[in-house]
Write a protein that holds these residues in place. Structure first.
Motif, PDB file in Angstrom:
ATOM      1  N   TRP A  45       0.820  -1.213   0.000  1.00  0.00           N
ATOM      2  CA  TRP A  45       0.000   0.000   0.000  1.00  0.00           C
ATOM      3  C   TRP A  45       0.856   1.266   0.000  1.00  0.00           C
ATOM      4  CZ3 TRP A  45      -5.221  -0.599  -0.466  1.00  0.00           C
ATOM      5  CH2 TRP A  45      -5.738  -1.880  -0.202  1.00  0.00           C
ATOM      6  N   ASP A  46       2.141   1.137  -0.306  1.00  0.00           N
ATOM      7  CA  ASP A  46       3.035   2.296  -0.254  1.00  0.00           C
ATOM      8  C   ASP A  46       2.583   3.449  -1.139  1.00  0.00           C
ATOM      9  OD1 ASP A  46       4.760   1.477   1.677  1.00  0.00           O
ATOM     10  OD2 ASP A  46       6.288   0.682   0.329  1.00  0.00           O
ATOM     11  N   ASP A  47       1.935   3.146  -2.274  1.00  0.00           N
ATOM     12  CA  ASP A  47       1.499   4.208  -3.186  1.00  0.00           C
ATOM     13  C   ASP A  47       0.334   5.017  -2.614  1.00  0.00           C
ATOM     14  OD1 ASP A  47       3.416   3.412  -4.969  1.00  0.00           O
ATOM     15  OD2 ASP A  47       2.053   2.184  -6.179  1.00  0.00           O
ATOM     16  N   TYR A  48      -0.319   4.467  -1.583  1.00  0.00           N
ATOM     17  CA  TYR A  48      -1.504   5.141  -1.040  1.00  0.00           C
ATOM     18  C   TYR A  48      -1.293   5.618   0.393  1.00  0.00           C
ATOM     19  CZ  TYR A  48      -3.475   2.573  -4.982  1.00  0.00           C
ATOM     20  OH  TYR A  48      -3.713   2.065  -6.235  1.00  0.00           O
ATOM     21  N   LEU A  49      -0.270   5.106   1.067  1.00  0.00           N
ATOM     22  CA  LEU A  49       0.007   5.504   2.440  1.00  0.00           C
ATOM     23  C   LEU A  49       0.955   6.696   2.470  1.00  0.00           C
ATOM     24  CD1 LEU A  49       0.594   1.986   4.094  1.00  0.00           C
ATOM     25  CD2 LEU A  49      -1.497   3.367   4.179  1.00  0.00           C
ATOM     26  N   PRO A  50       0.906   7.491   3.537  1.00  0.00           N
ATOM     27  CA  PRO A  50       1.881   8.584   3.686  1.00  0.00           C
ATOM     28  C   PRO A  50       3.311   8.047   3.685  1.00  0.00           C
ATOM     29  CG  PRO A  50       0.061   8.876   5.212  1.00  0.00           C
ATOM     30  CD  PRO A  50      -0.119   7.518   4.594  1.00  0.00           C
ATOM     31  N   ALA A  92      -0.303  -5.260  22.250  1.00  0.00           N
ATOM     32  CA  ALA A  92       0.211  -4.482  21.133  1.00  0.00           C
ATOM     33  C   ALA A  92      -0.961  -4.030  20.275  1.00  0.00           C
ATOM     34  CB  ALA A  92       1.203  -5.301  20.314  1.00  0.00           C
ATOM     35  N   PHE A  93      -0.668  -3.134  19.337  1.00  0.00           N
ATOM     36  CA  PHE A  93      -1.688  -2.627  18.431  1.00  0.00           C
ATOM     37  C   PHE A  93      -1.250  -2.857  16.991  1.00  0.00           C
ATOM     38  CE2 PHE A  93      -2.513  -0.206  22.280  1.00  0.00           C
ATOM     39  CZ  PHE A  93      -3.902  -0.237  22.353  1.00  0.00           C
ATOM     40  N   MET A  94      -2.248  -3.084  16.131  1.00  0.00           N
ATOM     41  CA  MET A  94      -2.008  -3.208  14.702  1.00  0.00           C
ATOM     42  C   MET A  94      -2.844  -2.160  13.984  1.00  0.00           C
ATOM     43  SD  MET A  94      -2.527  -6.445  12.086  1.00  0.00           S
ATOM     44  CE  MET A  94      -0.974  -7.197  12.625  1.00  0.00           C
ATOM     45  N   LEU A  95      -2.207  -1.435  13.076  1.00  0.00           N
ATOM     46  CA  LEU A  95      -2.913  -0.462  12.275  1.00  0.00           C
ATOM     47  C   LEU A  95      -3.666  -1.188  11.165  1.00  0.00           C
ATOM     48  CD1 LEU A  95      -3.319   2.621  11.883  1.00  0.00           C
ATOM     49  CD2 LEU A  95      -1.455   2.527  10.220  1.00  0.00           C
ATOM     50  N   ALA A  96      -4.940  -0.850  10.986  1.00  0.00           N
ATOM     51  CA  ALA A  96      -5.769  -1.538  10.000  1.00  0.00           C
ATOM     52  C   ALA A  96      -6.562  -0.531   9.184  1.00  0.00           C
ATOM     53  CB  ALA A  96      -6.709  -2.520  10.693  1.00  0.00           C
ATOM     54  N   LEU A  97      -6.964  -0.957   7.984  1.00  0.00           N
ATOM     55  CA  LEU A  97      -7.800  -0.170   7.090  1.00  0.00           C
ATOM     56  C   LEU A  97      -9.130  -0.874   6.888  1.00  0.00           C
ATOM     57  CD1 LEU A  97      -5.184   0.757   4.321  1.00  0.00           C
ATOM     58  CD2 LEU A  97      -6.195   2.336   5.976  1.00  0.00           C
ATOM     59  N   LEU A 142      -0.764  12.171  12.630  1.00  0.00           N
ATOM     60  CA  LEU A 142      -1.331  12.361  11.308  1.00  0.00           C
ATOM     61  C   LEU A 142      -2.128  13.664  11.240  1.00  0.00           C
ATOM     62  CD1 LEU A 142      -1.698  10.990   8.522  1.00  0.00           C
ATOM     63  CD2 LEU A 142      -3.798   9.962   9.423  1.00  0.00           C
ATOM     64  N   MET A 143      -1.846  14.459  10.219  1.00  0.00           N
ATOM     65  CA  MET A 143      -2.591  15.696   9.970  1.00  0.00           C
ATOM     66  C   MET A 143      -3.865  15.370   9.181  1.00  0.00           C
ATOM     67  SD  MET A 143      -0.721  17.869  11.465  1.00  0.00           S
ATOM     68  CE  MET A 143      -1.485  19.397  10.910  1.00  0.00           C
ATOM     69  N   PRO A 144      -4.969  16.100   9.433  1.00  0.00           N
ATOM     70  CA  PRO A 144      -6.250  15.791   8.780  1.00  0.00           C
ATOM     71  C   PRO A 144      -6.174  15.762   7.263  1.00  0.00           C
ATOM     72  CG  PRO A 144      -6.565  17.358  10.562  1.00  0.00           C
ATOM     73  CD  PRO A 144      -5.089  17.209  10.390  1.00  0.00           C
ATOM     74  N   GLU A 145      -5.373  16.657   6.650  1.00  0.00           N
ATOM     75  CA  GLU A 145      -5.310  16.729   5.191  1.00  0.00           C
ATOM     76  C   GLU A 145      -4.234  15.836   4.596  1.00  0.00           C
ATOM     77  OE1 GLU A 145      -2.506  19.664   6.973  1.00  0.00           O
ATOM     78  OE2 GLU A 145      -4.606  19.089   7.293  1.00  0.00           O
ATOM     79  N   GLU A 146      -3.538  15.065   5.449  1.00  0.00           N
ATOM     80  CA  GLU A 146      -2.391  14.284   4.970  1.00  0.00           C
ATOM     81  C   GLU A 146      -2.796  12.947   4.355  1.00  0.00           C
ATOM     82  OE1 GLU A 146       1.948  12.718   6.672  1.00  0.00           O
ATOM     83  OE2 GLU A 146       0.527  13.743   8.003  1.00  0.00           O
ATOM     84  N   PHE A 147      -3.942  12.412   4.747  1.00  0.00           N
ATOM     85  CA  PHE A 147      -4.303  11.064   4.328  1.00  0.00           C
ATOM     86  C   PHE A 147      -5.789  11.019   4.006  1.00  0.00           C
ATOM     87  CE2 PHE A 147      -4.633   6.367   5.635  1.00  0.00           C
ATOM     88  CZ  PHE A 147      -4.320   5.940   4.349  1.00  0.00           C
ATOM     89  N   LEU A 148      -6.118  10.669   2.750  1.00  0.00           N
ATOM     90  CA  LEU A 148      -7.509  10.649   2.316  1.00  0.00           C
ATOM     91  C   LEU A 148      -8.320   9.554   3.009  1.00  0.00           C
ATOM     92  CD1 LEU A 148      -7.057  11.220  -1.535  1.00  0.00           C
ATOM     93  CD2 LEU A 148      -7.735  12.892   0.204  1.00  0.00           C
ATOM     94  N   TRP A 149      -7.654   8.479   3.419  1.00  0.00           N
ATOM     95  CA  TRP A 149      -8.366   7.357   4.031  1.00  0.00           C
ATOM     96  C   TRP A 149      -8.334   7.425   5.562  1.00  0.00           C
ATOM     97  CZ3 TRP A 149      -5.708   3.081   0.605  1.00  0.00           C
ATOM     98  CH2 TRP A 149      -6.191   3.192  -0.706  1.00  0.00           C
ATOM     99  N   GLN A 150      -8.203   8.615   6.102  1.00  0.00           N
ATOM    100  CA  GLN A 150      -8.056   8.730   7.554  1.00  0.00           C
ATOM    101  C   GLN A 150      -9.271   8.168   8.301  1.00  0.00           C
ATOM    102  OE1 GLN A 150      -6.940  12.620   8.819  1.00  0.00           O
ATOM    103  NE2 GLN A 150      -6.763  12.080  10.972  1.00  0.00           N
ATOM    104  N   ASP A 151     -10.457   8.322   7.727  1.00  0.00           N
ATOM    105  CA  ASP A 151     -11.659   7.814   8.380  1.00  0.00           C
ATOM    106  C   ASP A 151     -11.756   6.289   8.317  1.00  0.00           C
ATOM    107  OD1 ASP A 151     -11.963   7.929   5.630  1.00  0.00           O
ATOM    108  OD2 ASP A 151     -14.141   8.156   5.756  1.00  0.00           O
ATOM    109  N   ARG A 152     -10.886   5.655   7.542  1.00  0.00           N
ATOM    110  CA  ARG A 152     -10.879   4.187   7.439  1.00  0.00           C
ATOM    111  C   ARG A 152      -9.863   3.538   8.375  1.00  0.00           C
ATOM    112  NH1 ARG A 152     -13.240   2.128   2.629  1.00  0.00           N
ATOM    113  NH2 ARG A 152     -13.895   3.750   1.150  1.00  0.00           N
ATOM    114  N   LEU A 153      -9.073   4.337   9.066  1.00  0.00           N
ATOM    115  CA  LEU A 153      -8.035   3.802   9.941  1.00  0.00           C
ATOM    116  C   LEU A 153      -8.632   3.231  11.219  1.00  0.00           C
ATOM    117  CD1 LEU A 153      -5.242   6.515   9.620  1.00  0.00           C
ATOM    118  CD2 LEU A 153      -5.232   4.209   8.654  1.00  0.00           C
ATOM    119  N   ARG A 154      -8.072   2.109  11.659  1.00  0.00           N
ATOM    120  CA  ARG A 154      -8.478   1.475  12.915  1.00  0.00           C
ATOM    121  C   ARG A 154      -7.218   1.008  13.655  1.00  0.00           C
ATOM    122  NH1 ARG A 154     -12.276   3.200  10.578  1.00  0.00           N
ATOM    123  NH2 ARG A 154     -14.325   2.217  10.214  1.00  0.00           N
ATOM    124  N   LEU A 155      -7.290   0.969  14.969  1.00  0.00           N
ATOM    125  CA  LEU A 155      -6.246   0.352  15.795  1.00  0.00           C
ATOM    126  C   LEU A 155      -6.821  -0.897  16.427  1.00  0.00           C
ATOM    127  CD1 LEU A 155      -4.313   3.188  17.685  1.00  0.00           C
ATOM    128  CD2 LEU A 155      -3.412   1.579  15.996  1.00  0.00           C
TER     129      LEU A 155
END
Length: 320
Positions: free
Chosen positions: A210-215, A258-263, A234-247
């Motif tokens: 996902w490197d092409d889509y991640l910061p 531990a935590f895993m970052l998920a989409l 993370l800045m609000p305007e930095e990532f278009l999928w910010q509302d899809r992020l989950r921990l």
């Protein structure tokens, strides 16, 4: 004139051990678990036959039919008779192991010989035929036998592992908006990772996909174990999928939290074993490392995603 001394007990014990190993390896290849006394009794039968070669009156026993019949008896003693098909498979596996061991001994013997030794073992018959004389020492044969057998088992174990893994590999396609990522995934039946609040299954993928889509730099920071810091920084305007992020919390190998970052994707399609599975209730966990050292797969499929009948996979589905 020097006399030849033959140690019958040593020959008997060596053949007893060799026959036992060959039968045990045959059982391992056929996934059979015979009782120990059957293996011992079968090995004793084979070792006694070898000892009989030193009795001149029993020389008539050393014919092809008698030898083949003895192998049938040994297999019957060791594994019993379940069915003709199973018996033939046991016989085939037994001879495969024997030929592999014998071929390995001959191969190693000629490998370490020099050209002079080889040519001294070649002679011509009166009819013009070419013959080869093979002289292999007793201890050389025994030591080489064990090396070849263990090498054979190691190769078969590796092959079995690869074959088993191939049946669990499938094609994975994930859609998020207009973006789609396709890779090979491994079905992990022991994977029970879920979001504890929504009980949504988590399918793990390499973040590098996902490197092409991640910061920039997220894959490395995930590898360093900083998924929570990524969201906080993370800045609000930095990532278009910010509302899809989950921990997603989980317990690591050391049993620590531990935590895993998920989409949260729109759709996941899995092509496995000739069937197509689709799911929208799934999270894509991002792993900063490499899931498979040989790059055989780059995703870990949650078993709940392949539950149910699934749709038959046609060529048109695979092409799309």
């Amino acid at each position: 004139m020097r006399s030849l001394v033959v140690y019958i007990d040593l020959i008997f014990l060596a053949n007893l051990l060799i026959d036992g190993i060959l039968l045990a390896l045959t059982a391992w290849m056929r996934r059979i678990k015979p009782t120990w006394w059957r293996l011992i009794l079968s090995s004793v039968t084979g070792a006694l036959y070898v000892v009989m070669m030193f009795v001149p009156q029993l020389s008539f026993l050393y014919t092809f039919l008698i030898k083949f019949g003895l192998s049938l008896i040994m297999l019957w003693i060791a594994f019993g008779f379940v069915s003709l098909q199973s018996y033939i498979r046991n016989l085939t596996a037994f001879y495969m192991v024997n030929f592999a061991a014998a071929g390995g001994i001959i191969g190693v013997h000629y490998l370490i010989q020099n050209s002079g030794d080889v040519f001294r073992g070649i002679w011509y018959t009166t009819s013009g035929g070419l013959s080869f004389e093979l002289k292999v020492g007793f201890w050389f044969a025994c030591i080489t036998f064990f090396v070849v057998v263990f090498a054979f088992k190691a190769v078969q174990t590796s092959k079995r592992s690869i074959d088993q893994r191939q049946t669990l590999l499938g094609n994975v396609t994930v859609w998020i908006g207009d973006a789609s990522i396709t890779c090979t995934g491994l079905l992990d039946t022991g994977n029970q990772l879920c979001d504890p609040l929504t009980r949504t299954p988590v399918m793990v993928m390499e973040a590098a996909l996902w490197d092409d889509y991640l910061p920039s730099g997220w894959s490395q920071r995930l590898l360093d174990g900083e998924p929570d810091r990524l969201i906080m920084d993370l800045m609000p305007e930095e990532f278009l999928w910010q509302d899809r992020l989950r921990l997603v919390p989980y317990r690591g190998v050391n049993r620590g939290a531990a935590f895993m970052l998920a989409l949260k994707p729109d759709l996941v399609k899995i092509e496995l074993d000739g069937k197509l599975y689709e799911s929208t209730k799934v999270l894509i966990g991002l792993d900063g490392g490499t899931l498979s050292g040989d790059k055989a797969y780059r995703a870990i499929i949650h078993p709940s995603l392949t539950e149910g009948e699934g749709m038959p996979l046609h060529r048109s589905d695979a092409a799309s």
